[in-house]
Scaffold this motif. Structure first.
Motif, PDB file in Angstrom:
ATOM      1  N   GLN A   1     102.898  28.104  39.043  1.00 30.77           N
ATOM      2  CA  GLN A   1     103.661  29.159  39.715  1.00 30.77           C
ATOM      3  C   GLN A   1     104.015  30.282  38.734  1.00 30.77           C
ATOM      4  O   GLN A   1     103.957  31.470  39.090  1.00 30.77           O
ATOM      5  CB  GLN A   1     104.942  28.575  40.316  1.00 30.77           C
ATOM      6  CG  GLN A   1     104.709  27.653  41.502  1.00 30.77           C
ATOM      7  CD  GLN A   1     106.005  27.119  42.076  1.00 30.77           C
ATOM      8  OE1 GLN A   1     106.855  27.879  42.521  1.00 30.77           O
ATOM      9  NE2 GLN A   1     106.161  25.799  42.059  1.00 30.77           N
ATOM     10  N   LEU A   2     104.366  29.897  37.500  1.00 35.02           N
ATOM     11  CA  LEU A   2     104.672  30.911  36.483  1.00 35.02           C
ATOM     12  C   LEU A   2     103.435  31.736  36.143  1.00 35.02           C
ATOM     13  O   LEU A   2     103.516  32.960  35.981  1.00 35.02           O
ATOM     14  CB  LEU A   2     105.225  30.247  35.220  1.00 35.02           C
ATOM     15  CG  LEU A   2     106.736  30.200  35.077  1.00 35.02           C
ATOM     16  CD1 LEU A   2     107.141  29.408  33.843  1.00 35.02           C
ATOM     17  CD2 LEU A   2     107.328  31.601  35.003  1.00 35.02           C
ATOM     18  N   GLN A   3     102.282  31.064  36.026  1.00 31.14           N
ATOM     19  CA  GLN A   3     101.048  31.790  35.722  1.00 31.14           C
ATOM     20  C   GLN A   3     100.693  32.760  36.848  1.00 31.14           C
ATOM     21  O   GLN A   3     100.287  33.898  36.596  1.00 31.14           O
ATOM     22  CB  GLN A   3      99.907  30.793  35.503  1.00 31.14           C
ATOM     23  CG  GLN A   3     100.036  29.988  34.210  1.00 31.14           C
ATOM     24  CD  GLN A   3      98.997  28.893  34.106  1.00 31.14           C
ATOM     25  OE1 GLN A   3      98.168  28.719  34.990  1.00 31.14           O
ATOM     26  NE2 GLN A   3      99.052  28.139  33.033  1.00 31.14           N
ATOM     27  N   ALA A   4     100.851  32.300  38.097  1.00 30.74           N
ATOM     28  CA  ALA A   4     100.587  33.184  39.236  1.00 30.74           C
ATOM     29  C   ALA A   4     101.550  34.360  39.232  1.00 30.74           C
ATOM     30  O   ALA A   4     101.169  35.497  39.553  1.00 30.74           O
ATOM     31  CB  ALA A   4     100.712  32.390  40.538  1.00 30.74           C
ATOM     32  N   ASN A   5     102.803  34.103  38.858  1.00 33.30           N
ATOM     33  CA  ASN A   5     103.791  35.176  38.765  1.00 33.30           C
ATOM     34  C   ASN A   5     103.399  36.190  37.696  1.00 33.30           C
ATOM     35  O   ASN A   5     103.536  37.406  37.889  1.00 33.30           O
ATOM     36  CB  ASN A   5     105.168  34.583  38.459  1.00 33.30           C
ATOM     37  CG  ASN A   5     106.253  35.633  38.341  1.00 33.30           C
ATOM     38  OD1 ASN A   5     106.453  36.207  37.274  1.00 33.30           O
ATOM     39  ND2 ASN A   5     106.956  35.900  39.436  1.00 33.30           N
ATOM     40  N   GLU A   6     102.902  35.704  36.563  1.00 36.21           N
ATOM     41  CA  GLU A   6     102.482  36.609  35.483  1.00 36.21           C
ATOM     42  C   GLU A   6     101.307  37.476  35.921  1.00 36.21           C
ATOM     43  O   GLU A   6     101.250  38.671  35.604  1.00 36.21           O
ATOM     44  CB  GLU A   6     102.113  35.788  34.245  1.00 36.21           C
ATOM     45  CG  GLU A   6     103.305  35.139  33.562  1.00 36.21           C
ATOM     46  CD  GLU A   6     102.886  34.231  32.421  1.00 36.21           C
ATOM     47  OE1 GLU A   6     101.661  34.143  32.161  1.00 36.21           O
ATOM     48  OE2 GLU A   6     103.766  33.599  31.805  1.00 36.21           O
ATOM     49  N   ILE A   7     100.349  36.883  36.671  1.00 35.26           N
ATOM     50  CA  ILE A   7      99.207  37.656  37.170  1.00 35.26           C
ATOM     51  C   ILE A   7      99.690  38.735  38.147  1.00 35.26           C
ATOM     52  O   ILE A   7      99.247  39.886  38.095  1.00 35.26           O
ATOM     53  CB  ILE A   7      98.182  36.731  37.839  1.00 35.26           C
ATOM     54  CG1 ILE A   7      97.543  35.807  36.788  1.00 35.26           C
ATOM     55  CG2 ILE A   7      97.107  37.537  38.564  1.00 35.26           C
ATOM     56  CD1 ILE A   7      96.653  34.742  37.372  1.00 35.26           C
ATOM     57  N   SER A   8     100.615  38.346  39.030  1.00 39.44           N
ATOM     58  CA  SER A   8     101.176  39.324  39.977  1.00 39.44           C
ATOM     59  C   SER A   8     101.892  40.441  39.231  1.00 39.44           C
ATOM     60  O   SER A   8     101.799  41.619  39.613  1.00 39.44           O
ATOM     61  CB  SER A   8     102.144  38.632  40.935  1.00 39.44           C
ATOM     62  OG  SER A   8     101.479  37.674  41.731  1.00 39.44           O
TER      63      SER A   8
END
Length: 369
Positions: free
Chosen positions: A165-172
């Motif tokens: 979830q953190l990685q997806a947040n960073e991509i966003s």
């Protein structure tokens, strides 16, 4: 109708060729995002440097989206920190329980072995022996379960969901930052800003062309060279040129000379590059390339009266067999009643010099000399 054969004639003057000044680079400015024009910082005709902001689009909605992502990131990081702490506590608790279980198993196993010896000599009952044997088996099973739980924690990643979830947040976040940067519309290169009819407050769409940047330094000069003039430029690194009304002779570096003539115009494309630090050369100007110094050259020249025009484009009629053929031409210099033709005619062509106004293309004719 009268005709004459086209021939080469001596021309006493400098050999010159008209050429067009064009930008050395021209890049369209195309929007990558939708938005309202908040501030227009540059206008048409302004000189811009690379990455100068031309228009600022309203990005408040995108900034709110970024703020939401920052809140989400902080929450996920807090959850991850707690999950790591809980994982470490669980690992420690299992390790301690495993240690205690091993000690209990060792102690109970020793007691069982002693009871087994006592049973053999009649000092312990069968019930005592079986009871301790059951305790040992239960402790072994408990030890095995604890070891499996510890191995599962070590070999799995219970934090992966939060980490993903953190990685997806960073991509966003990266996508949002990239979009935010596109709300400042920048010049893709240094030059003159043209075609910029944008005013503050209007809504603009992604993919919309809002202007053009033309690089003017260095600048490019383009000309069409006839086969007759080709020897004057072949093998040259530079070609001098002059601006109308100026006595200065400038130099252009040859960057391209076509190897094959254009099938329509029968000319060879020539391109020069010239420094333009003072900005005196501007797109749309015409300059004169100096192909040869003053002297006598052999050129194709015809009577000026033989040249007709259609919508401003010059043409002549030549006799081809028993037909009058309309031939588009490109003109050069003129003097008195003689006109130089730099493209469209070759020596030996039969040119109509009288009665040409009554002719139609491919009309049958019977010429007289």
């Amino acid at each position: 109708m009268k005709t004459v054969k086209v021939r080469m004639q001596a021309w006493d003057s400098a050999k010159e060729l008209a050429a067009n000044v064009i930008p050395s680079l021209e890049i369209n400015i195309v929007l990558k995002v939708d938005g309202d024009a908040l501030h227009v910082l540059k206008k048409r005709g302004d000189t811009v440097q690379k990455d100068d902001v031309i228009i600022e689009l309203d990005k408040k909605d995108m900034m709110r989206q970024k703020q939401k992502l920052l809140y989400e990131q902080a929450s996920l990081e807090e959850q991850l920190t707690k999950a790591k702490r809980d994982l470490n506590d669980s690992m420690l608790e299992l390790t301690n329980n495993l240690f205690i279980a091993k000690q209990n198993l060792d102690d109970t196993t020793k007691q069982y072995n002693k009871t087994l010896n006592d049973y053999d000599v009649g000092l312990a009952t069968k019930q005592q022996k079986e009871q301790l044997e059951s305790q040992v088996n239960n402790l072994k099973l408990n030890l095995q379960i604890l070891q499996q739980k510890l191995d599962t924690l070590k070999n799995s990643n219970p934090l992966s969901s939060l980490q993903y979830q953190l990685q997806a947040n960073e991509i966003s976040m990266q996508d949002v930052d990239s979009s935010i940067s596109n709300f400042d519309v920048k010049a893709p290169t240094a030059g003159i800003l043209t075609e910029m009819p944008i005013e503050e407050g209007i809504t603009l769409a992604r993919g919309q062309k809002i202007g053009v940047v033309q690089r003017q330094n260095p600048i490019k000069i383009r000309a069409e060279v006839t086969e007759t003039d080709l020897p004057f430029v072949q093998g040259k690194q530079t070609v001098p040129f002059k601006i109308s009304g100026s006595p200065d002779k400038l130099q252009g570096k040859v960057t391209y000379l076509a190897n094959v003539a254009d099938s329509q115009t029968r000319t060879y494309a020539l391109e020069l590059e010239a420094a333009n630090d003072d900005g005196r050369l501007k797109s749309g100007m015409r300059v004169q390339l100096i192909l040869a110094d003053n002297g006598q050259q052999q050129v194709v020249a015809v009577p000026a009266d033989s040249i007709l025009r259609q919508e401003g484009e010059p043409f002549v009629y030549i006799v081809n067999g028993d037909h009058a053929e309309k031939r588009m031409v490109k003109l050069g210099r003129s003097k008195e009643s003689i006109q130089e033709v730099v493209a469209g005619l070759q020596p030996g062509d039969v040119l109509v010099v009288s009665g040409q106004y009554q002719l139609q293309n491919m009309e049958k004719v019977k010429p007289s000399e």
